[in-house]
Design a protein around this motif. Sequence first.
Motif, PDB file in Angstrom:
ATOM      1  N   THR A 357       0.806  -1.215   0.000  1.00 45.27           N
ATOM      2  CA  THR A 357       0.000   0.000   0.000  1.00 45.27           C
ATOM      3  C   THR A 357       0.851   1.283   0.000  1.00 45.27           C
ATOM      4  OG1 THR A 357      -0.140  -0.147   2.413  1.00 45.27           O
ATOM      5  CG2 THR A 357      -1.973  -1.076   1.167  1.00 45.27           C
ATOM      6  N   ARG A 358       2.154   1.154  -0.192  1.00 38.98           N
ATOM      7  CA  ARG A 358       2.965   2.387  -0.210  1.00 38.98           C
ATOM      8  C   ARG A 358       2.514   3.276  -1.364  1.00 38.98           C
ATOM      9  NH1 ARG A 358       9.121   2.115  -0.399  1.00 38.98           N
ATOM     10  NH2 ARG A 358       8.885   4.241   0.290  1.00 38.98           N
ATOM     11  N   GLN A 360       2.554   5.811  -4.420  1.00 33.57           N
ATOM     12  CA  GLN A 360       3.519   5.999  -5.508  1.00 33.57           C
ATOM     13  C   GLN A 360       4.346   7.269  -5.285  1.00 33.57           C
ATOM     14  OE1 GLN A 360       1.856   6.649  -9.415  1.00 33.57           O
ATOM     15  NE2 GLN A 360       3.525   5.538 -10.419  1.00 33.57           N
ATOM     16  N   ALA A 361       3.708   8.290  -4.699  1.00 34.62           N
ATOM     17  CA  ALA A 361       4.415   9.565  -4.492  1.00 34.62           C
ATOM     18  C   ALA A 361       5.624   9.378  -3.568  1.00 34.62           C
ATOM     19  CB  ALA A 361       3.459  10.602  -3.905  1.00 34.62           C
ATOM     20  N   ALA A 362       5.480   8.518  -2.561  1.00 39.18           N
ATOM     21  CA  ALA A 362       6.588   8.296  -1.620  1.00 39.18           C
ATOM     22  C   ALA A 362       7.774   7.666  -2.341  1.00 39.18           C
ATOM     23  CB  ALA A 362       6.121   7.393  -0.484  1.00 39.18           C
ATOM     24  N   MET A 363       7.476   6.737  -3.232  1.00 39.51           N
ATOM     25  CA  MET A 363       8.569   6.060  -3.948  1.00 39.51           C
ATOM     26  C   MET A 363       9.207   7.000  -4.967  1.00 39.51           C
ATOM     27  SD  MET A 363       6.759   2.390  -4.446  1.00 39.51           S
ATOM     28  CE  MET A 363       5.056   2.822  -4.278  1.00 39.51           C
ATOM     29  N   ARG A 364       8.377   7.874  -5.536  1.00 40.18           N
ATOM     30  CA  ARG A 364       8.899   8.846  -6.497  1.00 40.18           C
ATOM     31  C   ARG A 364       9.871   9.808  -5.800  1.00 40.18           C
ATOM     32  NH1 ARG A 364       7.730  10.060 -11.645  1.00 40.18           N
ATOM     33  NH2 ARG A 364       6.026   8.600 -11.941  1.00 40.18           N
ATOM     34  N   GLN A 365       9.479  10.208  -4.590  1.00 37.61           N
ATOM     35  CA  GLN A 365      10.323  11.108  -3.806  1.00 37.61           C
ATOM     36  C   GLN A 365      11.669  10.439  -3.476  1.00 37.61           C
ATOM     37  OE1 GLN A 365       8.542  12.196  -0.018  1.00 37.61           O
ATOM     38  NE2 GLN A 365       8.116  14.236  -0.875  1.00 37.61           N
ATOM     39  N   GLN A 366      11.591   9.182  -3.100  1.00 36.98           N
ATOM     40  CA  GLN A 366      12.808   8.420  -2.810  1.00 36.98           C
ATOM     41  C   GLN A 366      13.695   8.352  -4.042  1.00 36.98           C
ATOM     42  OE1 GLN A 366      11.118   4.640  -1.477  1.00 36.98           O
ATOM     43  NE2 GLN A 366      12.824   4.507  -0.044  1.00 36.98           N
ATOM     44  N   ALA A 367      13.061   8.112  -5.177  1.00 41.58           N
ATOM     45  CA  ALA A 367      13.808   7.981  -6.433  1.00 41.58           C
ATOM     46  C   ALA A 367      14.518   9.306  -6.739  1.00 41.58           C
ATOM     47  CB  ALA A 367      12.875   7.575  -7.566  1.00 41.58           C
ATOM     48  N   GLN A 368      13.810  10.422  -6.503  1.00 40.33           N
ATOM     49  CA  GLN A 368      14.415  11.745  -6.737  1.00 40.33           C
ATOM     50  C   GLN A 368      15.656  11.915  -5.863  1.00 40.33           C
ATOM     51  OE1 GLN A 368      13.793  13.763  -8.999  1.00 40.33           O
ATOM     52  NE2 GLN A 368      11.646  13.572  -9.647  1.00 40.33           N
ATOM     53  N   ALA A 369      15.521  11.495  -4.603  1.00 39.69           N
ATOM     54  CA  ALA A 369      16.633  11.664  -3.659  1.00 39.69           C
ATOM     55  C   ALA A 369      17.829  10.799  -4.037  1.00 39.69           C
ATOM     56  CB  ALA A 369      16.160  11.333  -2.245  1.00 39.69           C
ATOM     57  N   LEU A 398      -2.756 -12.641  -7.583  1.00 39.13           N
ATOM     58  CA  LEU A 398      -3.209 -11.589  -8.488  1.00 39.13           C
ATOM     59  C   LEU A 398      -2.210 -11.314  -9.614  1.00 39.13           C
ATOM     60  CD1 LEU A 398      -3.872  -9.375  -5.412  1.00 39.13           C
ATOM     61  CD2 LEU A 398      -5.688 -10.485  -6.656  1.00 39.13           C
ATOM     62  N   PRO A 399      -1.935 -12.304 -10.451  1.00 38.10           N
ATOM     63  CA  PRO A 399      -0.848 -12.166 -11.419  1.00 38.10           C
ATOM     64  C   PRO A 399      -1.055 -11.050 -12.429  1.00 38.10           C
ATOM     65  CG  PRO A 399      -2.218 -14.047 -11.964  1.00 38.10           C
ATOM     66  CD  PRO A 399      -2.681 -13.561 -10.639  1.00 38.10           C
ATOM     67  N   VAL A 400      -2.292 -10.760 -12.766  1.00 37.48           N
ATOM     68  CA  VAL A 400      -2.500  -9.765 -13.812  1.00 37.48           C
ATOM     69  C   VAL A 400      -2.672  -8.364 -13.250  1.00 37.48           C
ATOM     70  CG1 VAL A 400      -3.361 -11.315 -15.587  1.00 37.48           C
ATOM     71  CG2 VAL A 400      -4.934 -10.433 -13.880  1.00 37.48           C
ATOM     72  N   ASP A 401      -2.709  -8.246 -11.959  1.00 35.95           N
ATOM     73  CA  ASP A 401      -2.884  -6.920 -11.374  1.00 35.95           C
ATOM     74  C   ASP A 401      -1.534  -6.333 -10.999  1.00 35.95           C
ATOM     75  OD1 ASP A 401      -5.606  -8.472 -10.099  1.00 35.95           O
ATOM     76  OD2 ASP A 401      -5.833  -6.606 -11.194  1.00 35.95           O
ATOM     77  N   VAL A 402      -1.377  -5.050 -11.198  1.00 35.39           N
ATOM     78  CA  VAL A 402      -0.105  -4.423 -10.883  1.00 35.39           C
ATOM     79  C   VAL A 402      -0.330  -3.217  -9.975  1.00 35.39           C
ATOM     80  CG1 VAL A 402       1.175  -5.208 -12.888  1.00 35.39           C
ATOM     81  CG2 VAL A 402      -0.254  -3.181 -13.056  1.00 35.39           C
ATOM     82  N   LEU A 403       0.686  -2.914  -9.196  1.00 36.81           N
ATOM     83  CA  LEU A 403       0.612  -1.793  -8.270  1.00 36.81           C
ATOM     84  C   LEU A 403       1.472  -0.674  -8.840  1.00 36.81           C
ATOM     85  CD1 LEU A 403       1.460  -3.927  -5.096  1.00 36.81           C
ATOM     86  CD2 LEU A 403      -0.818  -3.401  -5.972  1.00 36.81           C
ATOM     87  N   TRP A 446      15.897  -1.885 -14.094  1.00 38.95           N
ATOM     88  CA  TRP A 446      14.862  -1.184 -13.335  1.00 38.95           C
ATOM     89  C   TRP A 446      15.015  -1.500 -11.864  1.00 38.95           C
ATOM     90  CZ3 TRP A 446      10.585   1.160 -16.235  1.00 38.95           C
ATOM     91  CH2 TRP A 446      10.711   0.989 -17.629  1.00 38.95           C
ATOM     92  N   LEU A 447      15.133  -0.448 -11.066  1.00 43.71           N
ATOM     93  CA  LEU A 447      15.180  -0.625  -9.614  1.00 43.71           C
ATOM     94  C   LEU A 447      13.877  -0.068  -9.034  1.00 43.71           C
ATOM     95  CD1 LEU A 447      18.877   0.474  -8.858  1.00 43.71           C
ATOM     96  CD2 LEU A 447      18.009  -1.830  -9.358  1.00 43.71           C
ATOM     97  N   ASP A 448      12.967  -0.960  -8.726  1.00 45.46           N
ATOM     98  CA  ASP A 448      11.657  -0.571  -8.195  1.00 45.46           C
ATOM     99  C   ASP A 448      11.808  -0.353  -6.687  1.00 45.46           C
ATOM    100  OD1 ASP A 448       9.041  -0.831  -6.975  1.00 45.46           O
ATOM    101  OD2 ASP A 448       8.311  -1.598  -8.897  1.00 45.46           O
ATOM    102  N   LEU A 449      11.427   0.822  -6.205  1.00 49.60           N
ATOM    103  CA  LEU A 449      11.715   1.182  -4.813  1.00 49.60           C
ATOM    104  C   LEU A 449      10.611   0.808  -3.828  1.00 49.60           C
ATOM    105  CD1 LEU A 449      13.530   4.605  -5.284  1.00 49.60           C
ATOM    106  CD2 LEU A 449      14.479   2.296  -5.196  1.00 49.60           C
ATOM    107  N   ARG A 450       9.599   0.065  -4.295  1.00 49.00           N
ATOM    108  CA  ARG A 450       8.497  -0.283  -3.393  1.00 49.00           C
ATOM    109  C   ARG A 450       8.986  -0.959  -2.117  1.00 49.00           C
ATOM    110  NH1 ARG A 450       3.210  -0.479  -3.393  1.00 49.00           N
ATOM    111  NH2 ARG A 450       3.156   0.226  -5.554  1.00 49.00           N
ATOM    112  N   CYS A 451       9.970  -1.853  -2.252  1.00 44.75           N
ATOM    113  CA  CYS A 451      10.421  -2.621  -1.072  1.00 44.75           C
ATOM    114  C   CYS A 451      11.610  -1.973  -0.368  1.00 44.75           C
ATOM    115  CB  CYS A 451      10.748  -4.056  -1.466  1.00 44.75           C
ATOM    116  SG  CYS A 451       9.320  -4.951  -2.055  1.00 44.75           S
TER     117      CYS A 451
END
Length: 476
Positions: A357-358, A360-369, A398-403, A446-451
């Motif tokens: 449930t993180r 997207q804005a939080a991960m975007r901010q992390q990516a900017q930093a 939920l294989p076809v669903d993406v966050l 691709w480094l996905d920052l969700r985790c």
Amino acid sequence: MSDSVPLRLPSVDRALATDAMRALAAQYGHSALADALRGEFDALRPQALAGTLGAAAIEDSALHAACEQRLQARFAPRLRSVFNLTGTVLHTNLGRALLPDEAVQSVMRALTAPANLEFDLASGGRGDRDGLVEDLLCELTGAQAATVVNNNAAAVLLMLNTLGQGREVIVSRGELVEIGGAFRIPDIMARAGARLVEVGTTNRTHTKDYAQAIGEHTALLMKVHTSNYAVSGFTKSVSESEVAAIAHARSLPLAVDLGSGTLVDMAQWGLPREPTVRDIVNAGADVVSFSGDKLLGGPQAGLIVGRKELIATIKKNPLKRALRVGKLTLAALEPVLRLYLQPEHLAARLTTLRLFTRPQAAMRQQAQALLAPLQTAVGDAYTVEVAGMSSQIGSGALPVDVLPSAGLRLRPAGARQSGRQLARLEEALRGLPRPVIGRVAEQALWLDLRCLEAAEQVVFEAQLPALQRALQARPA
Ligand SMILES: *Cc1c(COP(=O)(O)O)cnc(C)c1O
């Protein structure tokens, strides 16, 4: 130093007699150090015999360095923490669910102090290890009874063997799934000693298909959650409640392998809707199995809930003893289940749900930093950008669903040899003290920052200089 006289290896005793070697012996023990030195000598012996051994290789400092390296490698843990930046939260190869602190503390206590694993504190008599979590599981699913085994594959094997051995089990052709790691419903069925009766077709199965397949040898009807794929288009499947009605009309039970299984409606957090275990119990399933370390967010385990007499029969099967869980699993499972008694706090306290449930804005901010420090680390051989990404829940849930998530995309700056460049980057990231695992797609890493939660981000950043050194040491 003369090249004309062939060098011989020194004696082990002599080589171990330096101060530096004594310090290594103090740290690792004399026998491990002697083993390391003999290993080094074995590696040098062919050169010594051929007369090609250089003096530098047997200097005290060189032997010490070689031994230290061998000992470090030998004593380094094989199971290591990594950064999961693949975008798949429940990554089977990376250990699936991360557990909340309550579970960690409970496991630590179970590891270091005796516990009432199978001891009834009220009566002083023998207890049942399932009893530690059975009430919780019943409360959370509406089932009458519950039992726990090592994983959901074991749970399915145990259900089928107990209820279907030597008889027929009816399953839709659309549900004969293969899960990664060689779990296939037809194979498990055969190992359980049950005869699979397939009904319907790959894309369409009707009520009458089940009804017509029932005969004198039928033991069980079964439904399997098609966890890791979706059949779309001209399709028809029969719901759990309909199959339950057909089964019950002939006094047969319905078993459901729910795969991931969730205890709460994920839609309340904006996540895709999955049927809950309670839904399936309410639909009339007599036994339901699901995993502990998928959507539930707990330790690896297979949970079976259902009607009291069926669970009792399952528990009497000798296979249950072979598939039972250890105390560490139960120690971790109990506090995780208890978190579900406070659904308001769940998204903050259950690690997996917090990751799902993180925003997207939080991960975007992390990516900017992280953008500038990462660009510095990888140098101008790569272009780093902040990018929107899509995470998956993973483990067939939920294989076809993406966050919708965000992270960093690294692309080789030149078009030439970009495949090799990417491989080099991946390797450098895997070689860090805490390896970083990303995902390669569309000629980019691709480094996905969700985790990557805040505390983890600090550790990630701290090893960027090491990444820079690794890439500089091995230029493209
Ligand atoms: C994941 C899954 C399994 C296997 O569960 P494990 O806990 O990994 O053993 C079995 N059936 C289905 C439908 C699954 O999704």
